[in-house]
Enzyme design. Structure first.
Site, PDB file in Angstrom:
ATOM      1  N   ASN A 157      61.381  49.346  57.252  1.00 40.36           N
ATOM      2  CA  ASN A 157      62.061  49.028  58.349  1.00 40.36           C
ATOM      3  C   ASN A 157      61.045  50.486  59.373  1.00 40.36           C
ATOM      4  O   ASN A 157      60.622  50.191  60.578  1.00 40.36           O
ATOM      5  CB  ASN A 157      63.112  49.249  58.647  1.00 40.36           C
ATOM      6  CG  ASN A 157      64.273  50.204  58.037  1.00 40.36           C
ATOM      7  OD1 ASN A 157      62.916  50.296  56.518  1.00 40.36           O
ATOM      8  ND2 ASN A 157      64.897  50.726  58.405  1.00 40.36           N
ATOM      9  N   GLY A 233      66.066  51.187  50.214  1.00 41.86           N
ATOM     10  CA  GLY A 233      65.123  49.076  50.399  1.00 41.86           C
ATOM     11  C   GLY A 233      66.829  49.061  50.319  1.00 41.86           C
ATOM     12  O   GLY A 233      67.881  49.627  50.723  1.00 41.86           O
ATOM     13  N   SER A 234      67.250  47.528  50.073  1.00 39.43           N
ATOM     14  CA  SER A 234      68.071  46.814  49.519  1.00 39.43           C
ATOM     15  C   SER A 234      68.853  47.251  48.462  1.00 39.43           C
ATOM     16  O   SER A 234      68.323  46.943  47.425  1.00 39.43           O
ATOM     17  CB  SER A 234      68.197  45.238  50.279  1.00 39.43           C
ATOM     18  OG  SER A 234      67.463  44.992  49.351  1.00 39.43           O
ATOM     19  N   THR A 237      68.249  44.365  45.540  1.00 35.62           N
ATOM     20  CA  THR A 237      66.648  45.042  45.211  1.00 35.62           C
ATOM     21  C   THR A 237      67.433  46.044  43.666  1.00 35.62           C
ATOM     22  O   THR A 237      66.415  46.511  43.287  1.00 35.62           O
ATOM     23  CB  THR A 237      65.405  45.455  45.924  1.00 35.62           C
ATOM     24  OG1 THR A 237      65.055  44.701  46.847  1.00 35.62           O
ATOM     25  CG2 THR A 237      64.300  46.324  45.487  1.00 35.62           C
ATOM     26  N   ALA A 238      67.754  47.311  44.556  1.00 34.89           N
ATOM     27  CA  ALA A 238      68.194  48.519  43.292  1.00 34.89           C
ATOM     28  C   ALA A 238      68.444  48.494  42.390  1.00 34.89           C
ATOM     29  O   ALA A 238      68.875  48.763  41.335  1.00 34.89           O
ATOM     30  CB  ALA A 238      69.479  49.638  44.785  1.00 34.89           C
ATOM     31  N   GLU A 255      68.407  54.439  48.406  1.00 37.07           N
ATOM     32  CA  GLU A 255      68.193  54.948  49.668  1.00 37.07           C
ATOM     33  C   GLU A 255      68.946  53.059  49.953  1.00 37.07           C
ATOM     34  O   GLU A 255      67.815  52.423  50.291  1.00 37.07           O
ATOM     35  CB  GLU A 255      67.911  55.557  50.667  1.00 37.07           C
ATOM     36  CG  GLU A 255      67.878  56.880  50.157  1.00 37.07           C
ATOM     37  CD  GLU A 255      68.908  57.892  50.494  1.00 37.07           C
ATOM     38  OE1 GLU A 255      70.137  57.487  51.352  1.00 37.07           O
ATOM     39  OE2 GLU A 255      69.065  59.489  49.665  1.00 37.07           O
ATOM     40  N   CYS A 289      68.881  51.329  58.617  1.00 36.52           N
ATOM     41  CA  CYS A 289      69.670  51.249  58.176  1.00 36.52           C
ATOM     42  C   CYS A 289      70.887  52.117  58.406  1.00 36.52           C
ATOM     43  O   CYS A 289      72.091  52.222  58.525  1.00 36.52           O
ATOM     44  CB  CYS A 289      69.399  52.056  56.785  1.00 36.52           C
ATOM     45  SG  CYS A 289      68.715  53.867  56.850  1.00 36.52           S
ATOM     46  N   GLU A 470      69.006  62.966  50.183  1.00 39.21           N
ATOM     47  CA  GLU A 470      68.021  63.521  49.644  1.00 39.21           C
ATOM     48  C   GLU A 470      68.005  64.275  51.254  1.00 39.21           C
ATOM     49  O   GLU A 470      68.497  64.532  52.295  1.00 39.21           O
ATOM     50  CB  GLU A 470      66.913  62.325  50.216  1.00 39.21           C
ATOM     51  CG  GLU A 470      66.006  61.152  49.364  1.00 39.21           C
ATOM     52  CD  GLU A 470      65.575  60.574  50.208  1.00 39.21           C
ATOM     53  OE1 GLU A 470      64.687  59.381  49.581  1.00 39.21           O
ATOM     54  OE2 GLU A 470      65.890  60.062  51.409  1.00 39.21           O
TER      55      GLU A 470
HETATM   56  P1  NAD Z   1      63.964  45.816  50.105  1.00 42.55           P
HETATM   57  O1  NAD Z   1      64.886  45.444  49.095  1.00 42.55           O
HETATM   58  O2  NAD Z   1      63.366  43.861  50.272  1.00 42.55           O
HETATM   59  O3  NAD Z   1      62.110  46.398  49.413  1.00 42.55           O
HETATM   60  C1  NAD Z   1      61.633  47.650  50.135  1.00 42.55           C
HETATM   61  C2  NAD Z   1      60.738  47.872  48.811  1.00 42.55           C
HETATM   62  O4  NAD Z   1      61.358  47.784  48.001  1.00 42.55           O
HETATM   63  C3  NAD Z   1      59.548  47.097  49.192  1.00 42.55           C
HETATM   64  O5  NAD Z   1      58.123  47.831  48.872  1.00 42.55           O
HETATM   65  C4  NAD Z   1      59.360  46.194  48.770  1.00 42.55           C
HETATM   66  O6  NAD Z   1      58.408  45.217  48.050  1.00 42.55           O
HETATM   67  C5  NAD Z   1      60.394  46.444  47.297  1.00 42.55           C
HETATM   68  N1  NAD Z   1      60.571  45.766  46.060  1.00 42.55           N
HETATM   69  C6  NAD Z   1      61.259  44.658  46.347  1.00 42.55           C
HETATM   70  N2  NAD Z   1      61.394  43.864  45.091  1.00 42.55           N
HETATM   71  C7  NAD Z   1      61.292  44.897  44.303  1.00 42.55           C
HETATM   72  C8  NAD Z   1      61.424  44.973  42.874  1.00 42.55           C
HETATM   73  N3  NAD Z   1      62.471  43.943  41.911  1.00 42.55           N
HETATM   74  N4  NAD Z   1      60.380  45.787  41.825  1.00 42.55           N
HETATM   75  C9  NAD Z   1      60.545  47.216  42.475  1.00 42.55           C
HETATM   76  N5  NAD Z   1      60.121  47.137  44.340  1.00 42.55           N
HETATM   77  C10 NAD Z   1      60.713  45.659  44.523  1.00 42.55           C
HETATM   78  O7  NAD Z   1      64.327  46.266  51.305  1.00 42.55           O
HETATM   79  P2  NAD Z   1      63.549  45.587  52.590  1.00 42.55           P
HETATM   80  O8  NAD Z   1      64.143  44.363  53.187  1.00 42.55           O
HETATM   81  O9  NAD Z   1      61.748  45.748  52.419  1.00 42.55           O
HETATM   82  O10 NAD Z   1      64.014  47.087  54.119  1.00 42.55           O
HETATM   83  C11 NAD Z   1      65.386  47.083  54.420  1.00 42.55           C
HETATM   84  C12 NAD Z   1      66.927  47.505  53.806  1.00 42.55           C
HETATM   85  O11 NAD Z   1      66.248  48.572  53.540  1.00 42.55           O
HETATM   86  C13 NAD Z   1      68.250  47.607  54.265  1.00 42.55           C
HETATM   87  O12 NAD Z   1      68.465  46.814  53.606  1.00 42.55           O
HETATM   88  C14 NAD Z   1      67.546  48.835  55.089  1.00 42.55           C
HETATM   89  O13 NAD Z   1      69.440  49.070  54.982  1.00 42.55           O
HETATM   90  C15 NAD Z   1      67.431  49.731  54.003  1.00 42.55           C
HETATM   91  N6  NAD Z   1      67.030  51.063  54.092  1.00 42.55           N
HETATM   92  C16 NAD Z   1      67.940  51.850  53.856  1.00 42.55           C
HETATM   93  C17 NAD Z   1      67.402  53.443  53.619  1.00 42.55           C
HETATM   94  C18 NAD Z   1      68.036  54.397  53.313  1.00 42.55           C
HETATM   95  O14 NAD Z   1      67.151  55.374  53.691  1.00 42.55           O
HETATM   96  N7  NAD Z   1      69.016  54.314  52.968  1.00 42.55           N
HETATM   97  C19 NAD Z   1      66.457  53.731  55.141  1.00 42.55           C
HETATM   98  C20 NAD Z   1      65.929  52.089  55.490  1.00 42.55           C
HETATM   99  C21 NAD Z   1      65.935  50.837  55.174  1.00 42.55           C
END
Ligand code: NAD
Length: 489
Positions: A157, A233-234, A237-238, A255, A289, A470
């Site tokens: 994003n 990320g999401s 995934t975390a 995050e 986010c 962070e």
């Molecule tokens: P995502 O979790 O699908 O992907 C994030 C990253 O993780 C990508 O680089 C992806 O390739 C990688 N990834 C996916 N599966 C993985 C795995 N099994 N092992 C290691 N890496 C993996 O998230 P997205 O769809 O790219 O982003 C949107 C999400 O991010 C939303 O939930 C949003 O709220 C969140 N987000 C949070 C913040 C914050 O600071 N809290 C900021 C921006 C976005």
């Protein structure tokens, strides 16, 4: 695709040990505003990650023994070089992500530049603790050391903005890094790699491996020589990253997503609140986010707020992201657009009212953008708190507006989701603002404003929105290992 077509595609390469290296297979990357494939991204896996970690390990002894001042100067130089090409970076980010050129020019790229400047400065100002035990003739002090090779994984994003928010503190502290940007938005990270040598970043200090989460991301998470992972990320995934890294006891910074409430009391200044809440709902297509997606309005002003808010939302212009008069660009992908739309359908099926946007108003797009992933800002009312639209992160231009009566009630309702990232409170009563802010389960609370950030202070979420923070001090602590040393004299 025809051969002629593929020749015009932008082809990215991994950046390992200071060199661009081709990959044996590639993934297509789409321009969200046209629906065309325009770029090919390396589909890296274990082998590429192995090479990158090896390069990062080899670079660590020299980089970690440089003084903070030497590293600071290099970070500042890199900031200058990116700033010098701000327009090219902004164009690339807008094309790759679908965000408007205005957002890329005024938010994403300036912030990426500032991330390097900020940590270049803050790394010079940390101090450590010292205590004395005179009765036993001892003094104790703490010392902080870089940890080693940091694995950095970022989402689509805010591509360069969020990646540099990790790279800058990691290398400022003396670590070396292997970064993996989102496979959907890799171009600006690749452009940044072209500037590293000129900035004076030694080979192997910053390595970038492109590819999917399942292959490249997981290889990084599972690599035994990567002791810390910083992930944005999401939440889903975390969870996977937590499981996969558990056997290695890795240090994690997570995050994650949000379902952020805005609470609007009847003494709020609506002339400020309405435009800010529109921005907090729809900026960057609602793909931040921190975006607001649950708006609680005190009942006495509910109808007035809703009328004015919807009238303003209808004015938002959606279209070609490169048009500087456009307020909202395209969503990241076809799949994501379909997912966001499906929430609006579910709300309708549950009896909620869609007041503007998706399914209600017509979306007129320029000829070249007919196949892009666009939708209008959408406002939903009369939706129940239990609805998936009020519980799950939609991550698109959809916001729900509901009425409330009392302070206690709204706090309970605002807290009744699994997330806890960012909340907004609107009121002119100072006592109430402090009271409500303290009781909200949220890592960040903005009152009478939104997205005003001081990078010195902690950023991050509670509950399912993340673990860790962070910021100047927080990132420094995450990217260093502390030691307590005792000296007997
Ligand atoms: P995502 O979790 O699908 O992907 C994030 C990253 O993780 C990508 O680089 C992806 O390739 C990688 N990834 C996916 N599966 C993985 C795995 N099994 N092992 C290691 N890496 C993996 O998230 P997205 O769809 O790219 O982003 C949107 C999400 O991010 C939303 O939930 C949003 O709220 C969140 N987000 C949070 C913040 C914050 O600071 N809290 C900021 C921006 C976005």
């Amino acid at each position: 695709q025809t051969m002629a077509h593929s020749k015009t595609l932008l082809v990215l390469e991994n950046f390992i040990g200071g060199k661009f290296v081709p990959c044996s297979s590639y993934i297509d990357s789409y321009n969200p505003s046209t629906g065309d494939v325009y770029c090919r991204v390396p589909d890296s896996g274990k082998e590429e990650v192995e090479a990158a970690v090896k390069a990062a390990k080899a670079a660590f002894p020299v980089w970690s023994s440089k003084s903070p001042l030497e590293r600071s100067q290099i970070l500042n130089k890199l900031a200058d070089l990116i700033e010098h090409e701000l327009e090219a970076f902004a164009q690339a980010e807008s094309k790759d992500q679908g965000k408007t050129i205005t957002v890329a020019r005024t938010m994403d790229i300036p912030r990426a530049v500032y991330n390097f400047r900020f940590f270049a400065s803050s790394i010079l100002h940390h101090t450590t603790e010292c205590t004395e035990m005179s009765t036993v003739g001892c003094m104790h002090y703490t010392s902080r050391m870089p940890v080693g090779v940091a694995g950095l994984i970022s989402p689509w994003n805010l591509p360069l903005y969020l990646l540099t928010w990790k790279i800058a503190p990691a290398i400022a502290c003396g670590n070396t890094v292997v970064a993996k940007p989102s496979e959907m938005t890799s171009v600006t990270a690749w452009m940044m790699c072209k500037l590293l040598e000129k900035a004076g970043v030694p080979h192997g200090v910053v390595n970038v491996v492109f590819g999917t989460g399942a292959k490249a991301g997981e290889a990084l998470v599972c690599h035994p020589d990567v002791p810390l992972i910083s992930f944005t990320g999401s939440t889903l995934t975390a969870q996977r990253i937590t499981e996969k890294s558990a056997p290695h006891c890795k240090r994690l910074s997570l995050e994650l997503g949000g379902k952020n409430p805005a609470i609007i009391f009847d003494d709020a200044d609506l002339t400020q609140c309405i435009p800010t809440t529109l921005r907090s709902s729809f900026l960057n297509q609602g793909e931040i986010c921190l975006c607001t997606s649950r708006i609680f309005v005190q009942r006495s002003i509910y109808s007035e707020f809703l009328k004015r808010f919807v009238a303003e939302a209808k004015k938002w212009k959606v279209g070609n992201p490169s048009d500087p008069t456009v307020d909202m660009g395209a969503l990241i992908s076809k799949e994501h657009l379909e997912k966001v739309r499906s929430y609006v359908k579910k709300a309708q099926a549950e009896g909620a009212r869609v007041l503007c946007g998706e399914g209600v108003d017509a979306l007129a797009l320029p000829t070249g953008n007919q196949k892009g992933y666009f939708m209008l800002p959408t406002v939903i009312a009369e939706v129940k708190d239990e609805s998936c639209c009020m519980q799950e992160e939609i991550f698109g231009p959809v916001t729900c507006v509901v009425a409330f009566d009392t302070e206690d009630e709204v706090i309970e309702r605002a807290n009744s989701v699994k997330y806890g990232l960012a909340a907004t409170v609107w009121s002119s009563n100072v006592g109430r603002v402090h009271r409500v802010a303290r009781r909200l389960q949220s890592g960040l609370v903005w009152t009478n404003c939104w997205l005003v950030r001081d990078l010195n202070l902690p950023f991050g979420g509670m509950k399912a929105s993340g673990i860790g923070r962070e910021g100047a001090k927080d990132s420094y602590e995450f990217f260093t290992e502390v030691k307590t040393i005792t000296i007997k004299h």
